[in-house]
Scaffold this motif. Structure first.
Motif, mmCIF file in Angstrom:
data_model
loop_
_atom_site.group_PDB
_atom_site.id
_atom_site.type_symbol
_atom_site.label_atom_id
_atom_site.label_comp_id
_atom_site.label_asym_id
_atom_site.label_seq_id
_atom_site.Cartn_x
_atom_site.Cartn_y
_atom_site.Cartn_z
ATOM 1 N N LEU A 327 0.811 -1.220 0.000
ATOM 2 C CA LEU A 327 0.000 0.000 0.000
ATOM 3 C C LEU A 327 0.841 1.265 0.000
ATOM 4 C CD1 LEU A 327 -2.853 -0.944 2.486
ATOM 5 C CD2 LEU A 327 -2.947 -0.850 -0.003
ATOM 6 N N GLY A 328 2.028 1.196 0.596
ATOM 7 C CA GLY A 328 2.902 2.366 0.616
ATOM 8 C C GLY A 328 2.227 3.579 1.221
ATOM 9 N N LEU A 329 2.320 4.718 0.524
ATOM 10 C CA LEU A 329 1.747 5.968 1.009
ATOM 11 C C LEU A 329 0.236 5.883 1.181
ATOM 12 C CD1 LEU A 329 2.206 8.932 1.759
ATOM 13 C CD2 LEU A 329 1.995 9.486 -0.678
ATOM 14 N N HIS A 330 -0.414 5.070 0.360
ATOM 15 C CA HIS A 330 -1.870 4.916 0.486
ATOM 16 C C HIS A 330 -2.257 4.459 1.887
ATOM 17 C CE1 HIS A 330 -1.688 4.463 -4.035
ATOM 18 N NE2 HIS A 330 -2.572 5.413 -3.873
ATOM 19 N N ARG A 331 -1.371 3.646 2.495
ATOM 20 C CA ARG A 331 -1.668 3.130 3.827
ATOM 21 C C ARG A 331 -1.772 4.246 4.849
ATOM 22 N NH1 ARG A 331 2.930 -0.077 6.009
ATOM 23 N NH2 ARG A 331 2.880 0.808 8.087
ATOM 24 N N LEU A 332 -0.855 5.219 4.773
ATOM 25 C CA LEU A 332 -0.893 6.343 5.703
ATOM 26 C C LEU A 332 -2.089 7.246 5.427
ATOM 27 C CD1 LEU A 332 2.891 7.323 5.846
ATOM 28 C CD2 LEU A 332 1.572 6.003 7.508
ATOM 29 N N LEU A 333 -2.352 7.486 4.142
ATOM 30 C CA LEU A 333 -3.469 8.367 3.797
ATOM 31 C C LEU A 333 -4.800 7.758 4.225
ATOM 32 C CD1 LEU A 333 -2.359 9.525 0.239
ATOM 33 C CD2 LEU A 333 -2.280 10.838 2.358
ATOM 34 N N ALA A 334 -4.886 6.440 4.177
ATOM 35 C CA ALA A 334 -6.132 5.779 4.558
ATOM 36 C C ALA A 334 -6.421 5.925 6.041
ATOM 37 C CB ALA A 334 -6.077 4.302 4.185
ATOM 38 N N LEU A 335 -5.405 6.278 6.820
ATOM 39 C CA LEU A 335 -5.607 6.481 8.259
ATOM 40 C C LEU A 335 -6.280 7.810 8.569
ATOM 41 C CD1 LEU A 335 -2.190 5.140 9.618
ATOM 42 C CD2 LEU A 335 -4.409 3.983 9.635
ATOM 43 N N VAL A 336 -6.314 8.724 7.585
ATOM 44 C CA VAL A 336 -7.006 10.001 7.796
ATOM 45 C C VAL A 336 -8.506 9.718 7.842
ATOM 46 C CG1 VAL A 336 -7.449 12.295 6.874
ATOM 47 C CG2 VAL A 336 -5.185 11.254 6.599
ATOM 48 N N PRO A 337 -9.166 9.954 8.979
ATOM 49 C CA PRO A 337 -10.571 9.551 9.115
ATOM 50 C C PRO A 337 -11.536 10.381 8.277
ATOM 51 C CG PRO A 337 -9.854 10.759 11.058
ATOM 52 C CD PRO A 337 -8.630 10.551 10.226
ATOM 53 N N ASP A 338 -11.147 11.612 7.972
ATOM 54 C CA ASP A 338 -12.049 12.520 7.261
ATOM 55 C C ASP A 338 -11.625 12.619 5.799
ATOM 56 O OD1 ASP A 338 -13.791 14.425 6.425
ATOM 57 O OD2 ASP A 338 -13.102 16.012 7.770
ATOM 58 N N SER A 339 -12.373 11.993 4.897
ATOM 59 C CA SER A 339 -12.024 12.038 3.484
ATOM 60 C C SER A 339 -12.136 13.453 2.930
ATOM 61 C CB SER A 339 -12.918 11.088 2.680
ATOM 62 O OG SER A 339 -14.277 11.461 2.806
ATOM 63 N N ALA A 340 -12.976 14.283 3.566
ATOM 64 C CA ALA A 340 -13.104 15.666 3.108
ATOM 65 C C ALA A 340 -11.786 16.417 3.295
ATOM 66 C CB ALA A 340 -14.223 16.377 3.864
ATOM 67 N N GLU A 341 -11.019 16.041 4.327
ATOM 68 C CA GLU A 341 -9.727 16.679 4.563
ATOM 69 C C GLU A 341 -8.751 16.324 3.444
ATOM 70 O OE1 GLU A 341 -6.959 19.102 6.122
ATOM 71 O OE2 GLU A 341 -9.033 18.895 6.827
ATOM 72 N N LEU A 342 -8.783 15.065 2.987
ATOM 73 C CA LEU A 342 -7.929 14.656 1.878
ATOM 74 C C LEU A 342 -8.319 15.387 0.598
ATOM 75 C CD1 LEU A 342 -7.703 10.778 2.409
ATOM 76 C CD2 LEU A 342 -5.934 12.477 2.874
ATOM 77 N N THR A 343 -9.623 15.513 0.373
ATOM 78 C CA THR A 343 -10.105 16.229 -0.811
ATOM 79 C C THR A 343 -9.669 17.677 -0.784
ATOM 80 O OG1 THR A 343 -12.024 14.765 -0.937
ATOM 81 C CG2 THR A 343 -12.154 16.843 -2.142
ATOM 82 N N SER A 344 -9.771 18.296 0.404
ATOM 83 C CA SER A 344 -9.384 19.701 0.554
ATOM 84 C C SER A 344 -7.884 19.880 0.314
ATOM 85 C CB SER A 344 -9.758 20.200 1.957
ATOM 86 O OG SER A 344 -9.317 21.526 2.158
#
Length: 426
Positions: A327-344
């Motif tokens: 998963l690499g970096l995806h693994r860390l990003l998936a730990l962000v609980p708020d997908s809206a924060e990733l979108t922002s």
């Protein structure tokens, strides 16, 4: 009646009726029915799942070889029931036909009969239909019992994953009552039917449950052929299988033996469940954990496999198989609980490139190629089949939108992370 063949067929049907009656009264199984049908009618018999996975058979090697020669067996051993006509399909100099095993309108299994040296007489066809009715009664009874057992096993394994099943010694002992060995290194595999594939079929809730049950049965059946002590259970929307590490067994696809714990063995198990996707099989995705070295590691391994299948489907689409370690970096990003924060974050870094338009998607693809080639314009142009000057123009456009991404390492890192974030949020 002057037709000797018809008289002989009626005698065979009578003998079969007597044999089936004894099987029902004595609580026999599909294997007993297959043997009785085969002996009475003088033909090969196979009971399969609705998608062709063998459940019981009365076949010799020559008969199996004739099915393979007629291209009715896929490489994993699945019988291609969808290619066999109910009215008869030529198999060498003989014939095979299929009958559905149905009870109360529910499709339960398939009965395939093979006569490699001639056609199947019409009276024998009636006898096969009678055998299919008896098989339906047996399968219904067995599946009712199995459903209760599987729910109990599933509830137990869910408690193990939640860490509330009790002390490790108790858990190991209780698991052995199911024929499982949980106190050994395993890889946890989580498999889910792809929603798009299910939606395309348009089934109602009852049909969806039937598809899920068939899917779970396929995993249990393949796992049992690899190692009878493998735990494989169905939860509400996923099937979970614990593949042991380092046990030398034959592959699910019938290939050479090897250590089950190596990832190649997991690949073979998944390949065997997937088959050639014939017989009405539905596409699925799978996620594989790191090795869990003991009972205490199972809860985390289960979460890893769940995360792997979820992210794999988002990034690679349906039908993917994803390992947690990949998963690499995806693994860390998936730990962000708020997908809206990733979108922002992606919108802040990428600006117009984060938009869901064909033009933005096209430029994001070029941007990813440039990142992969360390902004080597000539190499990126070859990778995308662009003229060199076209790629230079695109680099200029990207830098006008993003800033000096070709020369600023910090900006380049932000851009790379933002692209991965968009893959996560879909």
């Amino acid at each position: 009646m002057n037709d000797p063949e018809a008289v002989a067929a009626l005698e065979r049907a009578d003998a079969l009726h007597t044999a089936l009656t004894h099987i029902v009264l004595e609580g026999g199984d599909l294997a007993a029915i297959a043997e009785a049908v085969g002996d009475a009618l003088g033909c090969g018999v196979v009971f399969t799942s609705t998608d062709g996975r063998e459940r019981a058979a009365h076949l010799d090697e020559a008969q199996r070889e004739s099915l393979a020669a007629a291209d009715l067996l896929d490489p994993t051993g699945r019988l291609r029931v969808e290619r066999i006509d109910p009215d008869g399909t030529a198999v060498g100099e003989g014939e095979a036909l299929v009958r559905r095993v149905v009870a109360a309108g529910v499709d339960l299994a398939r009965l395939v009969a093979l006569r490699p040296d001639g056609t199947i007489h019409s009276s024998d066809v009636h006898a096969l239909e009678r055998a299919a009715i008896v098989a339906a009664l047996l399968v219904t009874r067995v599946e009712a019992i199995t459903a209760v057992e599987n729910k109990y096993r599933g509830d137990f394994l869910r408690d193990v994953f939640l860490g509330r099943a009790g002390e490790e010694d108790y858990v190991a002992e209780h698991a052995q009552a199911f024929g499982w060995h949980l106190d050994r290194p395993v890889l946890v595999v989580v498999a889910v039917l792809d929603p798009d594939a299910i939606a395309a079929l348009g089934p109602d809730p009852e049909e969806r449950r039937a598809w899920q049950d068939r899917f779970a049965q396929a995993w249990r059946q393949v796992a049992a052929t690899v190692d009878g002590s493998i735990a494989s259970v169905a939860f509400s929307r996923e099937v979970v299988t614990l593949v042991p590490v380092g046990t030398p067994v034959g592959s699910a696809a019938g290939g050479p033996g090897g250590g089950v714990g190596d990832h190649g063995a997991v690949d073979r198990i998944i390949e065997a469940v997937r088959g050639d996707r014939g017989g009405g099989r539905v596409a699925f995705s799978a996620g594989v954990s790191r090795v869990a070295n003991g009972l205490g590691d199972l809860p985390e391994a289960f979460r890893q496999a769940q995360r792997a299948v979820e992210i794999g489907r988002r990034v690679h689409g349906g039908g993917s198989m994803t390992r947690f370690d990949q998963l690499g970096l995806h693994r860390l990003l998936a730990l962000v609980p708020d997908s809206a924060e990733l979108t922002s974050f992606a919108a802040d870094v990428l600006g117009p490139l984060a938009e869901r338009t064909p033009e933005a998607a096209d430029l994001r693809e070029t941007l990813q190629v440039l990142l992969d080639t360390n902004f080597n314009v000539a190499e990126a142009a070859r990778a995308q089949f662009f003229h060199y000057n076209t790629m230079r123009y695109r680099v200029g456009k990207l830098q006008r939108l993003l800033g000096p991404v070709a020369s600023d390492p910090h900006l380049r890192l932000d851009v790379a992370v933002a692209l991965r974030a968009l893959e996560i949020v879909g």
